[in-house]
Design a protein around this motif. Structure first.
Motif, PDB file in Angstrom:
ATOM      1  N   GLY A   1       0.821  -1.201   0.000  1.00 55.12           N
ATOM      2  CA  GLY A   1       0.000   0.000   0.000  1.00 55.12           C
ATOM      3  C   GLY A   1       0.857   1.253   0.000  1.00 55.12           C
ATOM      4  N   HIS A   2       0.318   2.340  -0.566  1.00 53.33           N
ATOM      5  CA  HIS A   2       1.079   3.575  -0.728  1.00 53.33           C
ATOM      6  C   HIS A   2       0.131   4.760  -0.576  1.00 53.33           C
ATOM      7  CE1 HIS A   2       3.006   6.845  -3.099  1.00 53.33           C
ATOM      8  NE2 HIS A   2       4.131   6.327  -2.638  1.00 53.33           N
ATOM      9  N   ILE A   3       0.582   5.778   0.151  1.00 51.88           N
ATOM     10  CA  ILE A   3      -0.201   7.010   0.265  1.00 51.88           C
ATOM     11  C   ILE A   3       0.146   7.901  -0.922  1.00 51.88           C
ATOM     12  CG2 ILE A   3      -0.710   9.051   1.658  1.00 51.88           C
ATOM     13  CD1 ILE A   3       0.220   7.478   4.122  1.00 51.88           C
ATOM     14  N   PHE A   4      -0.835   8.128  -1.790  1.00 54.78           N
ATOM     15  CA  PHE A   4      -0.636   9.026  -2.934  1.00 54.78           C
ATOM     16  C   PHE A   4      -1.049  10.424  -2.505  1.00 54.78           C
ATOM     17  CE2 PHE A   4      -1.054   4.848  -4.819  1.00 54.78           C
ATOM     18  CZ  PHE A   4      -0.042   4.850  -5.761  1.00 54.78           C
ATOM     19  N   ARG A   5      -0.112  11.356  -2.592  1.00 58.32           N
ATOM     20  CA  ARG A   5      -0.345  12.710  -2.095  1.00 58.32           C
ATOM     21  C   ARG A   5      -0.496  13.696  -3.236  1.00 58.32           C
ATOM     22  NH1 ARG A   5       4.438  12.251   2.432  1.00 58.32           N
ATOM     23  NH2 ARG A   5       3.227  11.150   4.009  1.00 58.32           N
TER      24      ARG A   5
END
Length: 448
Positions: free
Chosen positions: A234-238
């Motif tokens: 999982g990755h936080i896309f900012r």
């Protein structure tokens, strides 16, 4: 899955990252990686200035993992993501390097498929499938769909559907997916192979362009780039860039010049078509990178396009005509009017810029599509204002024919003619007539 006999160094670069997502990333890696496969986690601090990333983080790491499996390495001055990654790789001791952004969550079973594949083929660089972590709630959310990486000729990364030839090659949904490029934040690579093919170009500064540079280089210098469906992170896309920039310098542009000059051969013309403003700018010394390419006997960029990315559209090759599409009576040219080409929009006309603006470069393809790099002009009936939609060679409402004798661009399905308008307005289609507003001239003709 059997024991892969290779150990991973997970390298996490951060600059002023918030404490919570950073330690979440580390906890997920430690908790969801079999200890017999994990050599270490390296936290590479690129000269952060946030107080909580100093002694507080150091003490937290020491108390939580007293076995020293997590190490903090700090740069003495701000290096930028690219050089910091090289520093992290140099500090590592594992057989396989796995780079992660500092705002991720590794899923159960994420590590073993990466190590097993690299054990099988040390020249395979791998990306896990990336899931979305909501930037507001931080919930691990939607599962990412299977896509591959591409690029725009402006040398920005883009996601693309898996092409038909790759779908046919794969035998099942869990088979590896070959990809022309990678986004660059999350990937695994054999440590020896990483340094053998030149690590990163440390002549590049801060961030930008390095993901395409290493993608091209991996393929052209004997490796492969693959996405691994059985490995998920999982990755936080900012919405804003997490690393920050120390100045207003065009880091992406200058870095991309280095990429183009070393790796793209004659196709660098298409980058400069988009970035004429960079012509003559100083991109530093690239002699070592050119020598690297020669010593490794890397293949040409044309080989890359033909064999790795054959679906990539080249606007000035294998087309009927290309360049500015001018209405002679008004000296107005077809123009995107600065719209975002990741979306669908109406096409307009604007004063012809004589090659200065890439917004005015169109091609009439051999599939009779009047198109840009990714989008094609489409209508459904006479009177429609043409919109740019994703190109699809199976859609008859994207097909046009050009009559050089009278200058008309005719929509094959409806028989409508492309009709010009006032400067800055959207063009339309009308019943064909002898009107000057329906006469067009391409800048370059190849086979008309």
């Amino acid at each position: 899955m059997g024991f892969p006999l290779v150990l991973a160094s997970v390298i996490i670069i951060y600059f002023n990252e918030a404490f919570s997502p950073l330690v979440r990333t580390v906890h997920s890696v430690i908790n969801r990686s079999p200890p017999e496969y994990l050599k270490e986690v390296i936290l590479l601090d690129d000269c952060s200035t946030r107080d909580e990333l100093g002694d507080h983080l150091k003490n937290y790491i020491a108390e939580t993992w007293p076995d020293n499996i997590v190490r903090i390495v700090r740069t003495e001055e701000r290096s930028g993501l690219i050089r910091a990654r090289v520093a992290g790789a140099q500090a590592s001791k594992g057989d396989v390097l796995i780079f992660l952004d500092a705002h991720c969550e590794a899923s159960p079973g994420w590590l073993q498929p990466l190590l097993a594949r690299i054990k099988e083929d040390p020249k395979a660089a791998l990306c896990p499938e990336i899931d979305n972590i909501d930037q507001e709630t931080l919930n691990y959310g939607a599962t990412g769909s299977f896509s591959v990486g591409g690029f725009w000729w402006s040398l920005h990364f883009t996601w693309r559907p898996i092409p038909d030839h790759e779908q046919k090659r794969r035998k099942s949904d869990i088979d590896l997916i070959r990809s022309p490029t990678m986004a660059g934040g999350l990937f695994a690579i054999d440590r020896n192979f990483f340094f053998e093919i030149g690590a990163y170009d440390t002549g590049m500064e801060i961030w930008g362009g390095e993901n395409l540079e290493i993608s091209f280089r991996i393929w052209m210098c004997g490796g492969s780039l693959e996405f691994v469906p059985c490995s998920r992170v999982g990755h936080i896309f900012r919405s804003s860039h997490p690393y920050g920039f120390p100045s207003k310098k065009d880091y992406h542009g200058i870095n991309s010049m280095r990429l183009a000059e070393v790796w793209m051969d004659e196709y660098r013309r298409l980058f400069y078509m988009h970035r004429r403003d960079l012509l003559g700018k100083d991109y530093g010394d690239i002699s070592e990178r050119k020598a690297l390419r020669q010593n490794l006997k890397c293949k040409s960029f044309k080989w890359y396009l033909d064999n790795v990315y054959p679906e990539k559209f080249i606007p000035d090759e294998n087309v009927h005509a290309w360049g500015m599409v001018r209405n002679p009576a008004t000296n107005l040219c077809l123009d995107t009017l600065g719209e975002d080409e990741k979306k669908s929009f109406h096409i307009g006309v604007f004063s012809c810029q004589n090659g200065i603006s890439a917004n005015q470069v169109f091609s009439l393809s051999l599939k009779n599509q009047l198109r840009r790099e990714e989008g094609c002009l489409e209508i459904y009936k006479i009177g429609d204002k043409p919109m740019l939609y994703s190109c699809d060679s199976h859609k008859s409402n994207q097909q046009w024919i050009y009559f050089k004798s009278n200058g008309t661009l005719v929509h094959i399905k409806t028989g409508a003619c492309l009709d010009s308008t006032r400067n800055g307005q959207h063009v339309s289609t009308k019943k064909c007539s002898k009107s000057d507003t329906q006469k067009w001239a391409f800048e370059h003709y190849l086979d008309i």
